[in-house]
Design an enzyme around this catalytic site. Structure first.
Site: not given
Length: 571
Positions: A387, A421, A423, A510
């Site tokens: 991120h 991931d 996200h 995740d």
């Protein structure tokens, strides 16, 4: 390396050719040019050619080897191996040979064949060569490689030729029983493809027809004490270098609800070590420039400075953000946190910089191991990184480990980043959005409901030179493992079409059922299927750990992923 086009490869190849000319002064320039052509056109020569180079860390070549792989007969052929003069007995030759044996094992080859000039005076009238030939054959015997006997391979092609070579076989420590049928095909392939203009058809037929023993016989050990090869000659295992951030646990935010904790690493380590497929490697140190080549130096300096000034155990969270005026940042370091952050839940504290900086070294170590010839490496790091953009941190991420490694590798060829991931990999996208030498692909929850919310849409495809080199796969809120696998195959298809030299995978776990930050329902078996699908592709791969926060199943899912990956892994 398998291509001679990239600038960094060209520099190494120039040094390799200099070493080649020293060791083989009679070699003609057209033969040297043919070596380069073999790397460029495997279809023409009916084998792939890989150059292995040993460097000293300053791009000085100390030795090299050229290995052919002939997939139709499943064997490797060692064409050249040489060490820079003055490096004899330095261990460079042994290190190179051990590395190419690992390569042969990864290729699922039956073994490595090579030619070596004879150590018998009856075959070599030039007595000055005998001692050197004996040394070479003794070197190969250490690995169990010995001349094949009972054939006419040593018969000269032309009358008057001197010192015809032995054909040696190294079974990679597998006690492989080579059949007469196999050897006939192998000899024919070697003579026809390596010597297409030198060996006439009748000579090739004569040598092939001379193979009678079944199984094929090797010469008895001649130089080893007690006929025992090196211990390392035992069957080679496909071990993945594992680089663990040993400073991650100092970054331990114990505040309620903060889920990015040290137990994540121990949960993964506990399970993946059960596979007996990883080799822990030490972390190497790299200069700050590799970070500031990706992140804004102002952000780097701010992050380092504020962490240095924190008292132990204290954290601050960004709370004021420059929505209106980004050109006039405040001077107060605590307020300035919002200038460099995208959310309110990623803290700054005394240990955040040290842990993150160490994570970068882990990722770069893994990248460098790929350059040294490993096909896979795993940087098991926290905090995560995907991120973090050029100018900002967020989502528990401070430095973009995978992007920094990808940028480092881009000096050596085309790179693809696959972010799996839950996200969106907004950091990868923002950093490489205008570049075509790094393809970015992300599979993630739709930003309509998933962090970081404002990026990750399907129509974000790059800009300028990078147009068409960013691909997002935003997926629905409730998703099964079967549905995920369909999309993963599409993403890998785009990567295959790009033909990267190296693939960096942001490994988020995740996407699992019950993860506190996700909504999908992937089980351990789904992770195994994902690993199998990725393993089918032959790119050198660096895995860099990202998210995954359900600690009860985190390690189990990681183990299943890598178990599946190793079951199908190919070169």
């Amino acid at each position: 390396m398998t291509d001679s086009f990239h600038p960094s490869n060209k520099r190494a190849i120039e040094q390799v050719l200099d070493i080649l000319r020293i060791h083989f002064p009679s070699i003609k320039e057209d033969k040297i040019n043919e070596i380069l052509e073999q790397m460029k056109d495997p279809m023409k020569y009916q084998f792939s050619s890989t150059l292995f180079v040993a460097e000293d860390g300053r791009f000085n070549v100390k030795g090299f080897a050229i290995l052919f792989y002939m997939p139709d007969t499943h064997f490797c052929f060692l064409d050249y191996i040489a060490v820079k003069p003055g490096r004899i007995s330095s261990g460079v030759g042994g290190a190179i040979y051990e590395r190419l044996r690992e390569e042969a094992h990864l290729l699922k080859s039956i073994g490595v064949f090579m030619e070596c000039l004879p150590d018998e005076e009856t075959l070599c009238s030039d007595k000055s060569e005998i001692k050197q030939n004996q040394s070479r054959l003794a070197f190969y015997e250490r690995y169990g490689a010995r001349p094949i006997i009972g054939t006419s391979y040593e018969v000269p092609v032309n009358d008057g030729d001197d010192c015809p070579p032995h054909l040696l076989f190294d079974d990679l420590g597998k006690d492989y029983q080579l059949s007469a049928t196999e050897l006939k095909k192998i000899i024919k392939a070697i003579l026809q493809r390596k010597y297409p203009t030198y060996c006439p058809a009748e000579y090739v037929k004569m040598v092939v027809d001379s193979v009678k023993d079944n199984p094929v016989q090797l010469r008895d050990y001649k130089y080893l004490v007690n006929n025992i090869p090196l211990e390392k000659n035992k069957a080679i295992k496909n071990l993945i270098p594992l680089i663990v951030n040993d400073k991650h646990d100092i970054h331990h935010v114990k505040e309620r609800g903060y889920i990015e904790s040290p137990v994540r690493i121990s949960s993964i380590l506990k399970e993946i070590t059960k596979l007996d497929s990883f080799k822990v490697m030490p972390t190497r140190d790299f200069a700050d420039k590799h970070i500031t080549n990706v992140h804004n130096p102002k952000y780097f300096n701010y992050f380092k400075t504020i962490c240095d000034n924190f008292p132990e155990g204290k954290s601050i969270y960004p709370y004021v953000f420059p929505v209106r005026n980004t050109t006039r940042p405040p001077k107060d370091l605590s307020v300035l946190a919002g200038y460099y952050c995208i959310d309110t839940f990623t803290p700054l504290n005394k240990n955040a910089f040290v842990a993150s900086r160490s994570g970068v070294n882990c990722a770069l170590t893994g990248a460098e191991l790929l350059l040294e010839g490993h096909h896979t490496a795993y940087a098991l790091v926290r905090p995560p990184g995907h991120h973090a953009e050029r100018d900002v941190f967020g989502g528990f991420c401070y430095f973009n480990n995978a992007s920094i490694a990808a940028n480092f590798l881009s000096e050596y060829g085309k790179i693809a980043i696959l972010d799996i991931d839950y996200h969106h990999g907004n950091g990868h996208q923002q950093i490489f959005y205008k570049r075509s030498d790094v393809l970015t692909v992300s599979i993630h929850g739709n930003p309509s409901f998933a962090y970081p919310y404002f990026t990750g849409f399907a129509d974000e495809t790059g800009e300028g030179e990078g147009l068409g080199y960013n691909h997002n796969f935003p997926l629905k809120e409730n998703l099964t493992g079967e549905e995920y696998l369909v999309v993963l195959k599409k993403a890998l298809k785009k990567i295959s079409a790009y033909k990267p030299d190296y693939l960096v995978i942001s490994l988020g776990l995740d996407i699992a059922k019950g993860d506190p930050t996700g909504t999908w329902s992937l089980k351990a078996s789904d992770f195994a299927n994902n690993g199998k699908e990725i393993g089918k592709h032959g790119f050198p791969i660096l895995f860099v750990q990202e998210g995954g926060y359900k600690n009860r199943t985190l390690g189990i899912n990681a183990r299943n992923f890598f178990d599946g990956f190793l079951s199908t892994r190919i070169k």
